[in-house]
Design a protein around this motif. Structure first.
Motif, PDB file in Angstrom:
ATOM      1  N   PHE A 125       0.835  -1.210   0.000  1.00 41.75           N
ATOM      2  CA  PHE A 125       0.000   0.000   0.000  1.00 41.75           C
ATOM      3  C   PHE A 125       0.866   1.256   0.000  1.00 41.75           C
ATOM      4  N   GLY A 126       1.891   1.247   0.823  1.00 46.53           N
ATOM      5  CA  GLY A 126       2.787   2.404   0.891  1.00 46.53           C
ATOM      6  C   GLY A 126       3.501   2.647  -0.424  1.00 46.53           C
ATOM      7  N   GLY A 127       3.941   1.570  -1.061  1.00 44.94           N
ATOM      8  CA  GLY A 127       4.612   1.708  -2.353  1.00 44.94           C
ATOM      9  C   GLY A 127       3.693   2.259  -3.425  1.00 44.94           C
ATOM     10  N   VAL A 128       2.471   1.769  -3.461  1.00 44.41           N
ATOM     11  CA  VAL A 128       1.510   2.254  -4.450  1.00 44.41           C
ATOM     12  C   VAL A 128       1.165   3.717  -4.186  1.00 44.41           C
ATOM     13  N   MET A 129       0.970   4.076  -2.927  1.00 42.34           N
ATOM     14  CA  MET A 129       0.641   5.467  -2.618  1.00 42.34           C
ATOM     15  C   MET A 129       1.805   6.406  -2.946  1.00 42.34           C
ATOM     16  N   MET A 130       3.032   5.967  -2.685  1.00 39.38           N
ATOM     17  CA  MET A 130       4.190   6.782  -3.048  1.00 39.38           C
ATOM     18  C   MET A 130       4.285   6.949  -4.556  1.00 39.38           C
ATOM     19  N   MET A 131       4.005   5.867  -5.288  1.00 40.80           N
ATOM     20  CA  MET A 131       4.032   5.958  -6.744  1.00 40.80           C
ATOM     21  C   MET A 131       2.981   6.949  -7.241  1.00 40.80           C
ATOM     22  N   VAL A 132       1.774   6.873  -6.681  1.00 46.51           N
ATOM     23  CA  VAL A 132       0.700   7.791  -7.093  1.00 46.51           C
ATOM     24  C   VAL A 132       1.100   9.234  -6.790  1.00 46.51           C
ATOM     25  N   LEU A 133       1.623   9.487  -5.603  1.00 49.01           N
ATOM     26  CA  LEU A 133       2.010  10.857  -5.253  1.00 49.01           C
ATOM     27  C   LEU A 133       3.129  11.381  -6.147  1.00 49.01           C
ATOM     28  N   TRP A 134       4.143  10.556  -6.414  1.00 49.34           N
ATOM     29  CA  TRP A 134       5.226  10.992  -7.273  1.00 49.34           C
ATOM     30  C   TRP A 134       4.755  11.212  -8.704  1.00 49.34           C
ATOM     31  N   CYS A 135       3.881  10.328  -9.193  1.00 44.68           N
ATOM     32  CA  CYS A 135       3.361  10.509 -10.554  1.00 44.68           C
ATOM     33  C   CYS A 135       2.527  11.783 -10.645  1.00 44.68           C
ATOM     34  N   LEU A 136       1.678  12.017  -9.659  1.00 46.55           N
ATOM     35  CA  LEU A 136       0.897  13.253  -9.658  1.00 46.55           C
ATOM     36  C   LEU A 136       1.815  14.473  -9.622  1.00 46.55           C
ATOM     37  N   PHE A 137       2.845  14.425  -8.798  1.00 48.23           N
ATOM     38  CA  PHE A 137       3.761  15.553  -8.689  1.00 48.23           C
ATOM     39  C   PHE A 137       4.524  15.793  -9.988  1.00 48.23           C
ATOM     40  N   VAL A 138       5.022  14.725 -10.600  1.00 51.19           N
ATOM     41  CA  VAL A 138       5.810  14.878 -11.830  1.00 51.19           C
ATOM     42  C   VAL A 138       4.951  15.430 -12.965  1.00 51.19           C
ATOM     43  N   HIS A 139       3.770  14.861 -13.157  1.00 53.18           N
ATOM     44  CA  HIS A 139       2.912  15.320 -14.251  1.00 53.18           C
ATOM     45  C   HIS A 139       2.360  16.724 -13.989  1.00 53.18           C
ATOM     46  N   SER A 140       2.080  17.046 -12.738  1.00 49.41           N
ATOM     47  CA  SER A 140       1.620  18.393 -12.408  1.00 49.41           C
ATOM     48  C   SER A 140       2.733  19.413 -12.597  1.00 49.41           C
ATOM     49  N   SER A 141       3.945  19.043 -12.234  1.00 48.23           N
ATOM     50  CA  SER A 141       5.079  19.941 -12.440  1.00 48.23           C
ATOM     51  C   SER A 141       5.334  20.181 -13.921  1.00 48.23           C
ATOM     52  N   TYR A 142       5.190  19.130 -14.713  1.00 47.51           N
ATOM     53  CA  TYR A 142       5.355  19.282 -16.155  1.00 47.51           C
ATOM     54  C   TYR A 142       4.285  20.214 -16.729  1.00 47.51           C
ATOM     55  N   GLN A 143       3.046  20.042 -16.280  1.00 55.02           N
ATOM     56  CA  GLN A 143       1.956  20.907 -16.736  1.00 55.02           C
ATOM     57  C   GLN A 143       2.204  22.358 -16.327  1.00 55.02           C
ATOM     58  N   MET A 144       2.661  22.558 -15.093  1.00 53.88           N
ATOM     59  CA  MET A 144       2.957  23.913 -14.630  1.00 53.88           C
ATOM     60  C   MET A 144       4.101  24.511 -15.448  1.00 53.88           C
ATOM     61  N   PHE A 145       5.136  23.739 -15.697  1.00 53.97           N
ATOM     62  CA  PHE A 145       6.281  24.254 -16.454  1.00 53.97           C
ATOM     63  C   PHE A 145       5.859  24.624 -17.873  1.00 53.97           C
TER      64      PHE A 145
END
Length: 146
Positions: free
Chosen positions: A69-89
């Motif tokens: 569960f922790g691994g999946v949640m970390m993956m979701v958070l990192w994916c959201l952060f990376v794609h959101s950062s790309y969109q912001m950039f």
């Protein structure tokens, strides 16, 4: 130190990220260009599986499920952060923001928007089932190939 548990965790979370990415694509607007979306999520899954899940293996089956569960949640958070950062950039290069603080706030706004898209029973079930199976497979690998 490389071991079988880290390898299995990386492969399992990579597969979960790849599968869930393909489930998210139809939920987004039709005009969305995805590009390397699934591959970026798979690479993030490999990194999270190797660093987060692999080092926590070997603590028993209950801890293995929590590890998944922790691994999946970390993956979701990192994916959201990376794609959101790309969109912001991308928008920052088009001068959408008045300052750096507005741009940083936009990352969290995009994370919330993309997170709401992920609230789908199939996506949530896939993340939960993938987390459980990944955690148990990592634990099995740690116990079998020490």
């Amino acid at each position: 130190m490389p071991d079988a548990a880290r390898l299995i965790a990386a492969l399992c979370i990579c597969c979960v990220g790849f599968i869930v990415s393909h489930q998210i694509i139809p939920l987004m607007p039709e005009s969305t260009s995805f590009g390397y979306f699934t591959y970026v999520n798979a690479i993030i899954g490999v990194c999270v599986g190797w660093t987060v899940m692999g080092k926590r293996a070997g603590r028993g089956p209950t801890a293995a499920i929590h590890n998944g569960f922790g691994g999946v949640m970390m993956m979701v958070l990192w994916c959201l952060f990376v794609h959101s950062s790309y969109q912001m950039f991308d928008r920052a290069m088009a001068n959408w923001y008045n300052g750096a603080f507005d741009a940083l706030l936009a990352i969290f706004k995009f994370m919330a928007e993309y997170g709401l898209v992920m609230i789908n029973p199939l996506v949530i079930f896939s993340l939960i089932a993938g987390g459980i199976l990944s955690g148990l497979a990592t634990e099995f690998a740690w116990r079998t190939w020490r």
